[in-house]
Design an enzyme around this catalytic site. Structure first.
Site, PDB file in Angstrom:
ATOM      1  N   LYS A  38      45.068   4.932  14.899  1.00 27.34           N
ATOM      2  CA  LYS A  38      46.024   3.825  14.902  1.00 27.34           C
ATOM      3  C   LYS A  38      47.228   4.121  14.012  1.00 27.34           C
ATOM      4  CE  LYS A  38      44.585  -0.348  13.510  1.00 27.34           C
ATOM      5  NZ  LYS A  38      45.383  -1.181  12.585  1.00 27.34           N
ATOM      6  N   SER A  39      46.968   4.641  12.806  1.00 26.66           N
ATOM      7  CA  SER A  39      48.066   4.915  11.878  1.00 26.66           C
ATOM      8  C   SER A  39      49.036   5.941  12.459  1.00 26.66           C
ATOM      9  CB  SER A  39      47.511   5.426  10.545  1.00 26.66           C
ATOM     10  OG  SER A  39      46.729   4.449   9.905  1.00 26.66           O
ATOM     11  N   GLY A 111      49.704  -5.735  10.660  1.00 22.72           N
ATOM     12  CA  GLY A 111      50.398  -5.600   9.389  1.00 22.72           C
ATOM     13  C   GLY A 111      51.130  -4.282   9.273  1.00 22.72           C
ATOM     14  N   SER A 184      49.380   1.967  -1.695  1.00 19.43           N
ATOM     15  CA  SER A 184      49.613   1.411  -0.364  1.00 19.43           C
ATOM     16  C   SER A 184      50.434   2.383   0.465  1.00 19.43           C
ATOM     17  CB  SER A 184      50.337   0.062  -0.446  1.00 19.43           C
ATOM     18  OG  SER A 184      50.728  -0.360   0.852  1.00 19.43           O
ATOM     19  N   GLN A 186      51.334   1.787   3.445  1.00 18.39           N
ATOM     20  CA  GLN A 186      52.308   1.008   4.204  1.00 18.39           C
ATOM     21  C   GLN A 186      53.594   0.807   3.411  1.00 18.39           C
ATOM     22  OE1 GLN A 186      50.441  -2.602   5.519  1.00 18.39           O
ATOM     23  NE2 GLN A 186      49.049  -1.553   6.916  1.00 18.39           N
ATOM     24  N   ASP A 336      39.962   0.849   4.764  1.00 20.91           N
ATOM     25  CA  ASP A 336      39.657   0.089   5.972  1.00 20.91           C
ATOM     26  C   ASP A 336      38.190   0.178   6.371  1.00 20.91           C
ATOM     27  OD1 ASP A 336      42.216  -0.901   6.381  1.00 20.91           O
ATOM     28  OD2 ASP A 336      42.853   0.869   7.509  1.00 20.91           O
ATOM     29  N   ARG A 412      37.643  -5.567  12.129  1.00 20.75           N
ATOM     30  CA  ARG A 412      36.648  -4.750  11.437  1.00 20.75           C
ATOM     31  C   ARG A 412      35.421  -5.562  11.032  1.00 20.75           C
ATOM     32  NH1 ARG A 412      39.227  -0.072  11.646  1.00 20.75           N
ATOM     33  NH2 ARG A 412      41.454  -0.027  11.146  1.00 20.75           N
TER      34      ARG A 412
END
Length: 459
Positions: A38-39, A111, A184, A186, A336, A412
């Site tokens: 996904k990332s 997010g 983080s 992100q 995660d 999740r």
């Protein structure tokens, strides 16, 4: 000390919930591939949209979160299509070429999409409104707003630094040197993406290393990026007004998705499973380190490099697990995966303690509180801390099961308790399985293939 946490009223209410009831399983056997990472999928779409020319992406995760990123990049001018062969083609607009979208960008539950796209918009002369679902709207964005505001973006957020919010980009933006106050990826990525269209050098200092997909992919697209280890931490420097070159990208399987099947094969007696094509980037592979510390039988087959990322097939056989104290320094590389690690701990001998994971409080749900409640519902004793859980294991015996799990619109939580159900004495009902589509749309099909059955049924 144990903590009590209240959810904001209405923050986790699904419009069309899809409950599922999951029964215990016999041995899991066979070979299965998980969807694309996904990332990496998010970043592949964004950087391809900023390159000049045609990029091709193979293995893209076609979950709702990534599709939200694709829709956003289309709205800002990129041409993005999916071929019948499953390969995605992106014709980019070039760095600095993002166009004003006609309407607000709906990020759904993502997010990652929101925070990274805020970075892209921050250094372009456009104004973009971001909206999302009830879960995403409850998640704070201040950690991204602060550095992007320092770069000159004008950001108006809802109370608490939440969505809906509006970003008015500044061009030219101001390069900054920013030390991450929390680990983080992100936030780091948002700043670097803003730096692409910012003259000068933008620097991010990471006291604690986080997943490095952005750095790997930016370099692959031709950005002038350097990484230096210093006493203050990792320093990532990006020279702005970049010219990105189109790429051929192969997305490896998502280790976060693979973790659910790896734990399932570990805890279900008699299981022997191969999970194919799993990305093993060391900044993402902490879950496999923790499981091996507990005694999991995980063997890497055919290790290789795909698109600059380490990849292998994982053979996993049932093993008896022993409780551990999870090293806090693993948190950034498995943040995660804590929910599914908690399920593994529930089946171990002894009490597993996992601390140092404050970030779990601000994910799709408060994953510490949500997992404590969910495990309690199926008969597992836990103690809740501000930064983690202690989980009292069953010693390898089946879990009591039963009850209905409140998943809090969190994919999740839903998948983790579905795995726990495989070793539960009574069926476990998930109140809403629909969020699973955000990251692993074929999750239940994968489980069914390994179970040799189709009794994971909608309630």
């Amino acid at each position: 000390m144990a903590q009590a946490h209240c959810q904001k009223p209405g923050a986790h209410v699904a419009l069309n919930p899809r409950p599922r009831q999951i029964h215990a399983s016999g041995p899991l056997r066979g070979r299965v591939a998980v969807p694309g990472d996904k990332s990496i999928s998010h970043r592949a779409l964004m950087l391809s949209a900023l390159a000049v020319g045609e990029s091709r992406i193979e293995g893209l995760l076609e979950g709702e979160d990534v599709l939200a990123t694709a829709a956003a990049m289309r709205a800002m001018g990129a041409t993005i299509t999916r071929g019948d062969d499953g390969i995605w083609t992106v014709h980019g607009v070039g760095v600095g070429g993002l166009m004003q979208p006609a309407t607000a960008l709906d990020m759904g539950n993502s997010g990652t999409s929101t925070r990274l796209l805020m970075g892209l918009v921050a250094s372009h002369d456009i104004t973009v409104t971001f909206i999302g679902d009830a879960s995403l709207t409850s998640r704070p964005m201040a950690r991204v707003i602060d550095p992007l505001s320092q770069m000159g973006a004008d950001i108006t957020a809802s109370p608490g630094g939440r969505l809906p919010l509006m970003v008015r980009g500044l061009n030219p933006a101001v390069p900054i040197t920013y030390t991450l106050p929390v680990a983080s990826a992100q936030v780091k990525s948002a700043i670097l993406l803003a730096g692409l269209n910012t003259p000068g050098t933008t620097r991010v200092i990471e006291p604690v290393a986080t997943r490095d997909h952005s750095e790997r992919m930016l370099a692959g697209f031709g950005a002038d990026l350097t990484v230096e280890q210093t006493p203050e931490g990792r320093v990532i420097s990006l020279v702005g007004e970049a010219e990105l070159k189109p790429q051929q990208i192969v997305v490896p399987g998502d280790p976060s998705s693979a973790a659910f099947l790896v734990v399932a094969a570990t805890i279900v007696p008699g299981s022997d499973v191969v999970v194919a094509n799993v990305g093993l980037n060391p900044t993402r592979a902490g879950i496999f380190t923790a499981l091996r510390m507990m005694g999991a039988d995980i063997t890497e087959l055919d290790p290789r490099t795909v698109g600059g990322e380490p990849v292998a097939d994982l053979r996993v056989r049932h093993a008896k697990l022993t409780a551990i104290e999870v090293p806090a320094d693993l948190a950034p590389s498995m943040i995660d995966e804590y929910p599914i690690l908690f399920v593994a701990a529930a089946c171990a001998t002894g009490t597993t303690v996992a601390r140092g994971a404050h970030e779990l409080r601000v994910k799709e749900s408060d994953r510490i509180a949500a997992m404590a409640a969910a495990l309690g519902e199926i008969g597992v004793r836990t103690e809740e801390y501000d930064d983690g859980l202690a989980i009292h294991g069953s010693g390898g015996a089946g879990l009591p099961g039963g009850g209905t799990i409140a998943t809090k619109l969190d994919h999740r939580i839903a998948m983790s308790l579905s795995v726990a159900a495989l070793v539960s004495d009574r069926p476990v009902e998930i109140d809403d399985a629909s969020p699973i589509a955000t990251s692993y749309p074929i999750f239940f099909a994968s489980l069914d293939a390994l179970r040799g059955t189709n009794d994971v049924a909608a309630a």
